[in-house]
Design a protein around this motif. Structure first.
Motif, PDB file in Angstrom:
ATOM      1  N   UNK A  30      42.873  34.111  31.677  1.00  0.00           N
ATOM      2  CA  UNK A  30      42.124  34.076  32.940  1.00  0.00           C
ATOM      3  C   UNK A  30      41.062  32.982  32.911  1.00  0.00           C
ATOM      4  N   UNK A  31      40.369  32.871  31.790  1.00  0.00           N
ATOM      5  CA  UNK A  31      39.317  31.859  31.648  1.00  0.00           C
ATOM      6  C   UNK A  31      39.913  30.450  31.694  1.00  0.00           C
ATOM      7  N   UNK A  32      40.992  30.239  30.924  1.00  0.00           N
ATOM      8  CA  UNK A  32      41.606  28.901  30.894  1.00  0.00           C
ATOM      9  C   UNK A  32      42.190  28.515  32.248  1.00  0.00           C
TER      10      UNK A  32
ATOM     11  N   UNK B 121      40.928  38.015  36.141  1.00  0.00           N
ATOM     12  CA  UNK B 121      41.687  38.805  35.171  1.00  0.00           C
ATOM     13  C   UNK B 121      42.279  40.048  35.823  1.00  0.00           C
ATOM     14  N   UNK B 122      41.658  40.556  36.881  1.00  0.00           N
ATOM     15  CA  UNK B 122      42.222  41.713  37.607  1.00  0.00           C
ATOM     16  C   UNK B 122      43.552  41.335  38.253  1.00  0.00           C
ATOM     17  N   UNK B 123      43.616  40.140  38.836  1.00  0.00           N
ATOM     18  CA  UNK B 123      44.859  39.689  39.463  1.00  0.00           C
ATOM     19  C   UNK B 123      45.924  39.430  38.389  1.00  0.00           C
ATOM     20  N   UNK B 124      45.511  38.839  37.276  1.00  0.00           N
ATOM     21  CA  UNK B 124      46.457  38.597  36.187  1.00  0.00           C
ATOM     22  C   UNK B 124      47.002  39.912  35.621  1.00  0.00           C
TER      23      UNK B 124
ATOM     24  N   UNK C 140      51.702  43.007  34.497  1.00  0.00           N
ATOM     25  CA  UNK C 140      52.380  44.298  34.575  1.00  0.00           C
ATOM     26  C   UNK C 140      53.828  44.122  35.041  1.00  0.00           C
ATOM     27  N   UNK C 141      54.022  43.292  36.040  1.00  0.00           N
ATOM     28  CA  UNK C 141      55.374  43.002  36.557  1.00  0.00           C
ATOM     29  C   UNK C 141      56.194  42.294  35.485  1.00  0.00           C
TER      30      UNK C 141
END
Length: 145
Positions: free
Chosen positions: A32-34, A39-42, A47-48
């Motif tokens: 998420x940082x990079x 991070x919530x969307x990631x 999960x998918x």
């Protein structure tokens, strides 16, 4: 056809996992940082990918994710169809669409839609995650001073 952020971020997430593979699980927070993605969307996207068997999760303090297969074993078509569904530009040529057009046998525009669909499929089904890794590394080499 327009690829949503979900599809684009799934490709970026898979690319990040491939580029940063050290054999150790990769933290979603690090990705998420990079990538500059929430991070919530990631978490929703991973999960998918995890359910589909594209990535493996490791729980615990040193946990994270890694690719289940080699980057050359994933095509962009696999990733995009998983996250986006059909990539067909119109529903009348979508093989997954249950509603078929009454005019499909006599409509000449369907020829155009099939050509567009074939071109899209050709690109995404013949471009691997390894291709993106290679392109990223070439691009990085271009900026070395």
């Amino acid at each position: 056809m327009k690829i949503s952020t979900k599809g684009r971020y799934a490709v970026r997430l898979m690319l990040d996992l491939a580029l940063n593979n050290t054999g150790e699980p990769i933290s979603l927070k690090d990705v998420a940082k990079r990538q500059g993605i929430s991070d919530k969307y990631l978490e929703q996207i991973i999960s998918v990918l995890n359910r589909a068997g594209f990535v493996k999760s490791v729980r615990g303090a040193q946990g994270g994710y890694y690719l289940r297969k080699r980057p050359e074993d994933y095509t962009m078509g696999m990733i995009l169809r998983l996250t986006e569904g059909s990539l067909a530009p119109v529903s009348c040529i979508d093989e997954e669409d249950e509603v078929k057009c009454d005019k499909q046998d006599s409509c000449v525009t369907v020829i155009l839609w099939r050509k567009i669909n074939d071109a899209i499929s050709d690109v995404v089904d013949n471009t691997t995650l390894q291709d993106l890794v290679d392109w990223q590394r070439e691009k990085a080499d271009d900026y070395v001073i």
